[in-house]
Write an enzyme that holds these catalytic residues in place. Sequence first.
Site, mmCIF file in Angstrom:
data_model
loop_
_atom_site.group_PDB
_atom_site.id
_atom_site.type_symbol
_atom_site.label_atom_id
_atom_site.label_comp_id
_atom_site.label_asym_id
_atom_site.label_seq_id
_atom_site.Cartn_x
_atom_site.Cartn_y
_atom_site.Cartn_z
ATOM 1 N N CYS A 130 1.020 -1.120 0.236
ATOM 2 C CA CYS A 130 0.054 0.064 0.002
ATOM 3 C C CYS A 130 0.735 1.262 0.009
ATOM 4 O O CYS A 130 2.139 1.026 -0.601
ATOM 5 C CB CYS A 130 -0.834 -0.112 1.216
ATOM 6 S SG CYS A 130 0.100 -0.088 2.943
ATOM 7 N N ALA A 131 0.480 2.360 0.590
ATOM 8 C CA ALA A 131 1.365 3.549 0.527
ATOM 9 C C ALA A 131 2.437 3.372 1.374
ATOM 10 O O ALA A 131 3.672 4.191 1.078
ATOM 11 C CB ALA A 131 0.475 4.724 0.980
#
Length: 463
Positions: free
Chosen positions: A27-28
């Site tokens: 993810c981020a």
Amino acid sequence: MGKYAEFSQKVLENVGGLDNITFVAHCATRLRISYADGSKINEAAIKALPECAGIVKKANQLQIIIGPQVPDAYYDFLEVSGWKEGMNENAVNVPKEKKSILDLIADFFPPIFMPIMPALVVGGMVLAIRTLCVNYFGLDVSSGTAQLLTCFFNAGFEFLPIYIGYSYAQKLKLQPILGMFLGGCLVCSRYQSGVVTDFLGIPIEQVSYGSTIIPVILGTTLIYFLDKYLKKIIPNAVIYFVKPVVTMLIVVPVTFLWLGPLGTWLSTYIGYFVTFLMDTLGVFALPILCALCPYFVMFGVDKALSPLGIELLATLGYNNITAPQNFISNIGVGAVALAIAYSAVVRKDKVKRGMIVSTAITALCGVTEPAFYGSLISFKEALMGHAIGTVIGGFVGALFGLRTYISASCPGFLTFLSFINPETGSLQMVWYAAITAAVTVAACFIATSILIKRSESKKAIAG
């Protein structure tokens, strides 16, 4: 090999090797590794790695917090481990824990939205800058500069179905390009021009799918089930080109004919629902609408409420429903994101704090998608905090009779001018809006902070 090669090798050793890995994504800020046997995971050894800022273990997935450099770590890990999509699909996973609906939602969306957050943040921040310059620094809205800045927003949001299609297909372990292709069909300029009116004589509704997420998610889910079926019946000699052609020849028309218009059909009933609330509940209607507003946006039904706002301005000279609802909800999203960032500060989680603060700023300025999809939807406490805070703020706004006198895109702190009465020049509604905003921010921030703290206390006791 990249700079995370040694880190990747040590992670691989401490997750039980390649045979224990069932899925890898990021993810981020986190490298997400799903595994078959939890007893082979050495959490202490992974935590001790200098590149690791912490780990989160959820059911059969290990989330290693790295920070904004996580894409580099992800690709290095793929290279070092040799893991490829589809490997170990038949591995027996550990039993999954029972989860509430909010928990399931929180687990479902982050892997889809986190990879595309940079595009949403850029689009939202640049639009906020454009709105600021137009409203307060005299930038001509029709100038080339303003139009170019708008392109940033359009690139981030109008093509959202393409981004979602790619990341969701990747989550489902499909060929990501198929989800991306479906998203491209939904926002194709030929369809949007209105010339695609039917398929094999069956009428196709003219719906704008830009910035929507539900149609492409439904369509990509259909790809998933169809793909599994076609693998069983198509000979391997021709599967490479036959399977994607057959898949998309089925999925694209079905999406345009039935799955996509679901949002439009739902919009009709949302319109009835809004009218019912305003006619029967009076001041209690706005608080309910404020709490539901982000979900209207998620399902794309917010566009159906736009004609209501236009009609109110045309007949009454002001909008006391959709504009105050969006204003309070948007500011509430920003306040909740700030509460999440504050909790990260308390935990000394600099990685999460930096990412969420930027999305909170865009939400306060009226662009909520980065904060909602990047932060709120990952935490059931945040969703509950937003509901509590915006109900309180909505009630205050309703008591004031809050209204706007001109149409303003992305209501937030940069659109206070819409509350000025153009006939009298009165600033009364501006002051009411400021008070409502202050109450909303305080209520959302406090409610979310309390809920997060309570949740962390329960986890500490349980752990």
